[in-house]
Design a protein around this motif. Structure first.
Motif, PDB file in Angstrom:
ATOM      1  N   TYR A   2      39.596  61.069   8.926  1.00  0.00           N
ATOM      2  CA  TYR A   2      40.425  59.956   8.450  1.00  0.00           C
ATOM      3  C   TYR A   2      39.588  58.843   7.827  1.00  0.00           C
ATOM      4  CZ  TYR A   2      44.386  62.115  10.808  1.00  0.00           C
ATOM      5  OH  TYR A   2      45.379  62.991  11.183  1.00  0.00           O
ATOM      6  N   GLY A   3      38.278  58.891   8.015  1.00  0.00           N
ATOM      7  CA  GLY A   3      37.405  57.893   7.399  1.00  0.00           C
ATOM      8  C   GLY A   3      37.744  56.471   7.788  1.00  0.00           C
ATOM      9  N   VAL A   4      38.015  56.259   9.075  1.00  0.00           N
ATOM     10  CA  VAL A   4      38.500  54.951   9.535  1.00  0.00           C
ATOM     11  C   VAL A   4      37.552  53.819   9.149  1.00  0.00           C
ATOM     12  CG1 VAL A   4      39.158  53.596  11.565  1.00  0.00           C
ATOM     13  CG2 VAL A   4      39.785  56.019  11.429  1.00  0.00           C
ATOM     14  N   ALA A   5      36.258  54.056   9.258  1.00  0.00           N
ATOM     15  CA  ALA A   5      35.284  52.991   8.980  1.00  0.00           C
ATOM     16  C   ALA A   5      35.362  52.498   7.537  1.00  0.00           C
ATOM     17  CB  ALA A   5      33.872  53.476   9.292  1.00  0.00           C
ATOM     18  N   GLY A   6      35.836  53.343   6.632  1.00  0.00           N
ATOM     19  CA  GLY A   6      35.892  52.953   5.227  1.00  0.00           C
ATOM     20  C   GLY A   6      37.249  52.459   4.769  1.00  0.00           C
ATOM     21  N   LEU A   7      38.202  52.327   5.690  1.00  0.00           N
ATOM     22  CA  LEU A   7      39.538  51.877   5.311  1.00  0.00           C
ATOM     23  C   LEU A   7      39.591  50.356   5.179  1.00  0.00           C
ATOM     24  CD1 LEU A   7      41.743  54.211   7.553  1.00  0.00           C
ATOM     25  CD2 LEU A   7      40.956  54.570   5.196  1.00  0.00           C
ATOM     26  N   ALA A   8      40.613  49.887   4.496  1.00  0.00           N
ATOM     27  CA  ALA A   8      40.779  48.449   4.251  1.00  0.00           C
ATOM     28  C   ALA A   8      41.978  47.922   5.033  1.00  0.00           C
ATOM     29  CB  ALA A   8      40.969  48.186   2.759  1.00  0.00           C
ATOM     30  N   LEU A   9      41.874  46.674   5.445  1.00  0.00           N
ATOM     31  CA  LEU A   9      42.957  46.041   6.201  1.00  0.00           C
ATOM     32  C   LEU A   9      44.108  45.685   5.264  1.00  0.00           C
ATOM     33  CD1 LEU A   9      43.985  44.785   8.880  1.00  0.00           C
ATOM     34  CD2 LEU A   9      42.845  42.657   8.179  1.00  0.00           C
ATOM     35  N   GLY A  10      45.266  46.267   5.558  1.00  0.00           N
ATOM     36  CA  GLY A  10      46.445  45.952   4.762  1.00  0.00           C
ATOM     37  C   GLY A  10      47.305  44.874   5.384  1.00  0.00           C
ATOM     38  N   ARG A  11      47.377  44.891   6.720  1.00  0.00           N
ATOM     39  CA  ARG A  11      48.191  43.901   7.424  1.00  0.00           C
ATOM     40  C   ARG A  11      47.698  43.777   8.857  1.00  0.00           C
ATOM     41  NH1 ARG A  11      53.493  42.905   6.241  1.00  0.00           N
ATOM     42  NH2 ARG A  11      52.796  43.441   4.132  1.00  0.00           N
ATOM     43  N   ARG A  12      47.764  42.581   9.400  1.00  0.00           N
ATOM     44  CA  ARG A  12      47.458  42.349  10.816  1.00  0.00           C
ATOM     45  C   ARG A  12      48.560  41.495  11.410  1.00  0.00           C
ATOM     46  NH1 ARG A  12      41.710  40.171  12.260  1.00  0.00           N
ATOM     47  NH2 ARG A  12      41.279  42.421  12.159  1.00  0.00           N
ATOM     48  N   ILE A  13      49.072  41.942  12.554  1.00  0.00           N
ATOM     49  CA  ILE A  13      50.075  41.173  13.287  1.00  0.00           C
ATOM     50  C   ILE A  13      49.582  41.022  14.721  1.00  0.00           C
ATOM     51  CG2 ILE A  13      52.465  41.053  14.088  1.00  0.00           C
ATOM     52  CD1 ILE A  13      53.300  42.738  11.718  1.00  0.00           C
ATOM     53  N   SER A  14      49.649  39.806  15.244  1.00  0.00           N
ATOM     54  CA  SER A  14      49.251  39.533  16.625  1.00  0.00           C
ATOM     55  C   SER A  14      50.497  39.337  17.479  1.00  0.00           C
ATOM     56  CB  SER A  14      48.361  38.290  16.699  1.00  0.00           C
ATOM     57  OG  SER A  14      47.151  38.500  15.991  1.00  0.00           O
ATOM     58  N   TYR A  15      50.448  39.880  18.686  1.00  0.00           N
ATOM     59  CA  TYR A  15      51.570  39.805  19.617  1.00  0.00           C
ATOM     60  C   TYR A  15      51.082  39.195  20.929  1.00  0.00           C
ATOM     61  CZ  TYR A  15      53.283  43.487  16.438  1.00  0.00           C
ATOM     62  OH  TYR A  15      53.649  44.227  15.334  1.00  0.00           O
TER      63      TYR A  15
END
Length: 218
Positions: A14-27
Motif C-alpha cells: 500500500y506504500g503507506v509511507a509515501g501517501l499524502a494527507l487528504g483529511r484529518r479529523i480529531s475526535y
C-alpha cells in the motif's frame, strides 16, 4: 502486522509511507482507549449501528470481525464501486497492491494505540492519545496517493464513510464507558472463544501497561 495479514509484504504494497494527507479529523471521545480498541476489533455491533459500512461490506452485517481471521479482507458488496459512503466510485487503486487485495478491506490493530484500515485507493489511520481514564483524543487521517491530493479532487465521499463509522463507534464507546467502573470489569469482562484476538489484546495490556498497584510497589 504479519501476525494480522500473514505476510508483512501485504502492508508494504500500500506504500503507506509515501501517501499524502487528504483529511484529518480529531475526535474527543469520553471513553477509555482500551474500550475503543475492543470496539474496533469486534463487529457484533456492526449490523445495528453501521448501516453505511455494512452496505459496502455486507459480511459485517453478520457480525464477522475482519481481524478474527489471519489474512482475511472483507469483500466489497457486488454493487459497490468504491469504499465510499454511497458505494460510488473512488479513485484508481494503488499500483502496488495485488489483485487479491483489490475490492477488499483490511483492518489492523497496531498495539497499543494505532489502527490501520486498508482499501484499494486510500488508507485510514487512527492514533489514540489517552487524556484521562475516561477520555481519549483520536486523530483520524485519510491518506491518498499524492497525485490525488495534489489534484484537489473531491474526497468527501470516501472521508464521509469512515467519519460516520467513527462517530457511531465513539458514541457506542461513550455509552459503554460507565459500566467499566464495575468491579466485574476489572479483568476485562467475559470473552467467548471467537474473541480470542481480543483476549490476546487483554493479555498484551496486562503484560505491558503498568497498573497503579504495580507503580506503587518498591
Amino acid at each position: 502486522m504479519a501476525e494480522r495479514l500473514g505476510d508483512a509484504d501485504s502492508v508494504e504494497r500500500y506504500g503507506v509511507a509515501g501517501l499524502a494527507l487528504g483529511r484529518r479529523i480529531s475526535y474527543d471521545v469520553k471513553a477509555n482507549w482500551k474500550l475503543i480498541v475492543e470496539n474496533f476489533m469486534e463487529c457484533y455491533h456492526c449490523a445495528t449501528i453501521h448501516p453505511e459500512l455494512t452496505e459496502v461490506l455486507p459480511e459485517f452485517a453478520d457480525g464477522l470481525a475482519a481481524q478474527y481471521f489471519v489474512g482475511h479482507g472483507a469483500e466489497f458488496a457486488e454493487e459497490a464501486r468504491g469504499f465510499t459512503v454511497d458505494g460510488s466510485e473512488g479513485f484508481d487503486r494503488f499500483a502496488g497492491i495485488a489483485d487479491e487485495q483489490d475490492r477488499r478491506y483490511y483492518a489492523i490493530t497496531v498495539r497499543p494505540q494505532v489502527f490501520l484500515n486498508l482499501v484499494p485507493d486510500h488508507v485510514i489511520m487512527h492514533r489514540m492519545f489517552p487524556l484521562a481514564p475516561d477520555r481519549t483524543l483520536v486523530e483520524c487521517d485519510w491518506l491518498y496517493a499524492p497525485e490525488v491530493v495534489a489534484s484537489e479532487r473531491d474526497l468527501s465521499k470516501s472521508v464521509e464513510l469512515f467519519h460516520r463509522v467513527n462517530s457511531q463507534d465513539f458514541d457506542a464507546c461513550e455509552r459503554t464507558q460507565p459500566a467499566m467502573d464495575s468491579r466485574a470489569y476489572r479483568d476485562g469482562g467475559v470473552l467467548v472463544p471467537s474473541e480470542h484476538h481480543i483476549g490476546a489484546f487483554h493479555r498484551w495490556v496486562t503484560d505491558h501497561v503498568p497498573t497503579p498497584e504495580a507503580e506503587e510497589c518498591p
